[in-house]
Design a protein around this motif. Sequence first.
Motif, PDB file in Angstrom:
ATOM      1  N   TYR A   9       0.754  -1.050  -0.144  1.00 32.68           N
ATOM      2  CA  TYR A   9       0.434  -0.423   0.262  1.00 32.68           C
ATOM      3  C   TYR A   9       1.041   1.215   0.110  1.00 32.68           C
ATOM      4  CZ  TYR A   9      -3.790   3.185   1.854  1.00 32.68           C
ATOM      5  OH  TYR A   9      -4.299   4.471   1.475  1.00 32.68           O
ATOM      6  N   GLU A  10       1.085   1.941  -0.870  1.00 38.96           N
ATOM      7  CA  GLU A  10       1.954   3.585  -1.275  1.00 38.96           C
ATOM      8  C   GLU A  10       1.151   4.503  -0.675  1.00 38.96           C
ATOM      9  OE1 GLU A  10       2.656   3.543  -5.554  1.00 38.96           O
ATOM     10  OE2 GLU A  10       3.500   1.594  -5.962  1.00 38.96           O
ATOM     11  N   MET A  11       1.505   4.783  -0.273  1.00 38.47           N
ATOM     12  CA  MET A  11       1.304   6.472   1.047  1.00 38.47           C
ATOM     13  C   MET A  11       2.618   6.781   1.086  1.00 38.47           C
ATOM     14  SD  MET A  11       0.267   5.117   4.229  1.00 38.47           S
ATOM     15  CE  MET A  11       0.767   6.968   4.898  1.00 38.47           C
ATOM     16  N   ASP A  12       2.254   7.956   1.559  1.00 39.73           N
ATOM     17  CA  ASP A  12       3.259   9.341   1.854  1.00 39.73           C
ATOM     18  C   ASP A  12       4.266   8.751   3.387  1.00 39.73           C
ATOM     19  OD1 ASP A  12       4.900  11.662   3.245  1.00 39.73           O
ATOM     20  OD2 ASP A  12       3.683  12.668   3.234  1.00 39.73           O
ATOM     21  N   PRO A  13       5.530   8.411   3.115  1.00 37.97           N
ATOM     22  CA  PRO A  13       6.657   7.723   3.715  1.00 37.97           C
ATOM     23  C   PRO A  13       6.226   8.673   5.381  1.00 37.97           C
ATOM     24  CG  PRO A  13       8.323   8.521   2.296  1.00 37.97           C
ATOM     25  CD  PRO A  13       6.365   8.832   1.954  1.00 37.97           C
TER      26      PRO A  13
ATOM     27  N   ALA B 117      -0.841   3.145   9.520  1.00 33.38           N
ATOM     28  CA  ALA B 117      -2.408   2.943  10.443  1.00 33.38           C
ATOM     29  C   ALA B 117      -3.240   3.822  10.667  1.00 33.38           C
ATOM     30  CB  ALA B 117      -1.819   2.775  11.802  1.00 33.38           C
ATOM     31  N   LYS B 118      -3.517   5.371  10.423  1.00 32.37           N
ATOM     32  CA  LYS B 118      -4.786   5.922  10.680  1.00 32.37           C
ATOM     33  C   LYS B 118      -4.893   6.485   9.445  1.00 32.37           C
ATOM     34  CE  LYS B 118      -2.767   8.897  14.961  1.00 32.37           C
ATOM     35  NZ  LYS B 118      -3.964   8.115  15.446  1.00 32.37           N
TER      36      LYS B 118
ATOM     37  N   THR C   7      -2.511   0.767  15.555  1.00 30.96           N
ATOM     38  CA  THR C   7      -1.513   1.430  15.084  1.00 30.96           C
ATOM     39  C   THR C   7       0.148   1.054  14.385  1.00 30.96           C
ATOM     40  OG1 THR C   7      -0.422   0.528  17.478  1.00 30.96           O
ATOM     41  CG2 THR C   7      -2.647   2.232  17.888  1.00 30.96           C
ATOM     42  N   MET C   8       0.703   2.232  14.321  1.00 32.16           N
ATOM     43  CA  MET C   8       1.920   2.164  13.837  1.00 32.16           C
ATOM     44  C   MET C   8       3.203   1.971  14.513  1.00 32.16           C
ATOM     45  SD  MET C   8       3.036   3.528  10.025  1.00 32.16           S
ATOM     46  CE  MET C   8       4.082   4.590  10.625  1.00 32.16           C
ATOM     47  N   ASP C   9       4.213   1.299  14.677  1.00 39.73           N
ATOM     48  CA  ASP C   9       4.989   1.415  14.927  1.00 39.73           C
ATOM     49  C   ASP C   9       6.548   1.810  14.273  1.00 39.73           C
ATOM     50  OD1 ASP C   9       8.173   0.919  16.055  1.00 39.73           O
ATOM     51  OD2 ASP C   9       7.418  -0.959  16.995  1.00 39.73           O
ATOM     52  N   TRP C  10       6.529   3.411  14.953  1.00 43.34           N
ATOM     53  CA  TRP C  10       7.685   4.378  13.652  1.00 43.34           C
ATOM     54  C   TRP C  10       8.508   3.386  13.204  1.00 43.34           C
ATOM     55  CZ3 TRP C  10       6.039   8.360  10.710  1.00 43.34           C
ATOM     56  CH2 TRP C  10       4.792   8.233  11.474  1.00 43.34           C
TER      57      TRP C  10
ATOM     58  N   LYS D 262       5.588  -1.546  11.484  1.00 43.86           N
ATOM     59  CA  LYS D 262       4.661  -2.602  11.954  1.00 43.86           C
ATOM     60  C   LYS D 262       3.865  -2.117  11.918  1.00 43.86           C
ATOM     61  CE  LYS D 262       3.868  -7.402  14.022  1.00 43.86           C
ATOM     62  NZ  LYS D 262       3.802  -7.826  15.728  1.00 43.86           N
ATOM     63  N   ILE D 263       2.015  -2.757  11.660  1.00 40.16           N
ATOM     64  CA  ILE D 263       0.908  -2.110  11.643  1.00 40.16           C
ATOM     65  C   ILE D 263       0.479  -3.694  12.512  1.00 40.16           C
ATOM     66  CG2 ILE D 263      -1.579  -1.773  11.039  1.00 40.16           C
ATOM     67  CD1 ILE D 263       0.953   0.256  10.144  1.00 40.16           C
ATOM     68  N   SER D 264      -0.030  -2.979  13.805  1.00 42.42           N
ATOM     69  CA  SER D 264      -0.686  -3.843  15.157  1.00 42.42           C
ATOM     70  C   SER D 264      -2.308  -2.897  15.157  1.00 42.42           C
ATOM     71  CB  SER D 264       0.297  -3.982  15.954  1.00 42.42           C
ATOM     72  OG  SER D 264       1.271  -4.802  15.653  1.00 42.42           O
TER      73      SER D 264
END
Length: 589
Positions: free
Chosen positions: A204-208, A213-214, A242-245, A249-251
């Motif tokens: 899934y491509e998006m602004d890095p 997650a949001k 939520t995302m671990d910065w 990882k998305i959890s």
Amino acid sequence: MGNDNFDKRMEFLKTSYDRIPSSFDPDEVLQKIEEETNKSGKKEPSSKKKGSLRRTITAWGVGVASVLLFGIITALFVADHNEKLAGAEYVEKLQKGYAVEREKKRDVLKLEEDKFGKLAFVEDADTIIEKIADDKEQAKADYERARSTLALPSDMMKNIADQSLVEDEQASLAYLDSFFGKVSSLIGVYDEILVENKQAIEDYEMDPTADKAKVMMLSPDTFPKELQNIIDTMEEQYIELTMDWNTGKISPHFYAPRLADKVKSNFHPDTRAYVTLALARTGQPGGIDHDGLAEIASQTITLPNRDFEQQVKSLYEQFKTSHDKTVFKGYSLIYFAGVFNYANDMDDPETMYYLTQSDEIVVGLNDYTLEGYVANWRKGRSLFKDTEQIVFSAESVTQSGTSLSASVQMIRNDGTSEDFIFLWGYKQNWELFMGWLKPLPSTDRTPETPIDEEFMASVLLEYELYTKANYQYDLYEVDATVIVGLYFYAGEIGDYETQYSLYVQGEFGPPVDKETFIKEAALSPSIKFDEMYTSISFKANEQQGEDGNWSGLATLTLHPEHDPNNSKTQYFSMTQTGSSWRVNYLPMQ
């Protein structure tokens, strides 16, 4: 529950289902209604082996109940009354009703059966129905228990509005324990689905720089069906992604904001902080740890209290040798504050340091080392001097991310109070936020300061704060010279009640009551402070008095126009008995 009530409950089940969005195929529903109509004249055997019942329930729930919605419910409610049915037939009715209810829950969550059936609370409910009693009354009780067990987290928080548990702490804990258990079970299944769709998430491509997650939570119809389904429904079940910065990882995690108002309105007050602590300890709910309740249970200790003092000394000796904060497990934060205060009394800065030291708390303070702390340490004022009560309220616990803060309050004899702040962070224990007690009054010094517009502006500001707080405003941070100005200003404008409140209170207070003082003060000429004096300074006595208090003198420089005797200065005596400097009665004599 009587048969009439049961019929009404089932009727409610039937009519309310129409309000829930359905994914059923209408053609299949009509087909099964026709099949049931054709079979209505055939009587099926009423006994089944219970070992095969779980498969039967699943078959009803997924392949039959979902498409028999109207057929089964219609059959239930046009059939003879429950009293006319044999026990086994009645039990089978309950099982079919449960299958419909079970399918409704699965449909709300939009989970496939292989995932839905893994939920611990669904397994528990299935087991209850699998072992349902043959006796009609007991069967009804088992059916209700299974339905309650099957309730989703969203159902539980809707239902609590009708059965507030504000007055019952144990019932509140039990209800929340069940709620958290269900959320945890859902998180486990959601995490499994996320792992299965890892590639789709990575692609899934998006602004890095954005929080993926949001963005995922806000993206409609973007991902594979099973993943999109949980994204669409999880927030209603108090879960978010939520995302671990660090790792990307998305959890799934507990979505705390949606719970706050529910807990405040419907559960016992002492469970509010307990819930917050449980969440912070794990980052997500994992069941409530009842052993930790004592740490944040509301408590008030009235001083003096010999038992409290002895327990504080015992905890101090234990911690001094180990520096292990787990010695405080099961004790109110009041005792933690007590040990820190006792270490100060014992001139033991090393123990004080280890009660506060934390990489998280002192981030950015590179000199906050044991050596630096001990070298810079100065004995502070006792937290409990002139304290009537030490209070910890569960209401003081607040959360920010996975960190908590809480405060212990010292209520002084003069009505003022002081808060002592604690933090709970990644080390999973409580620590003091500040590593220092307020310095002893003997160090207070104020150099000669002009009594000009700037000084008087400070006086007016403190007057507003102090009077609006009905004299409960803590004057600790207020310089002694400003308190002198506050005293004169109150007299100047005829506010003798405020003037009286600035006197030392308690056993060292004025020899006259407030009413007498106000009457006598009204007869005395007022003094305009900034016209009578040109400058002011203050110095505390370096030695503590025999009465345990500190004294100090403000030096006032007279304006030449008001100094006929050329005395140049006058002295204004003060005493610190609590947390701030106070005015002695007749301070200029």
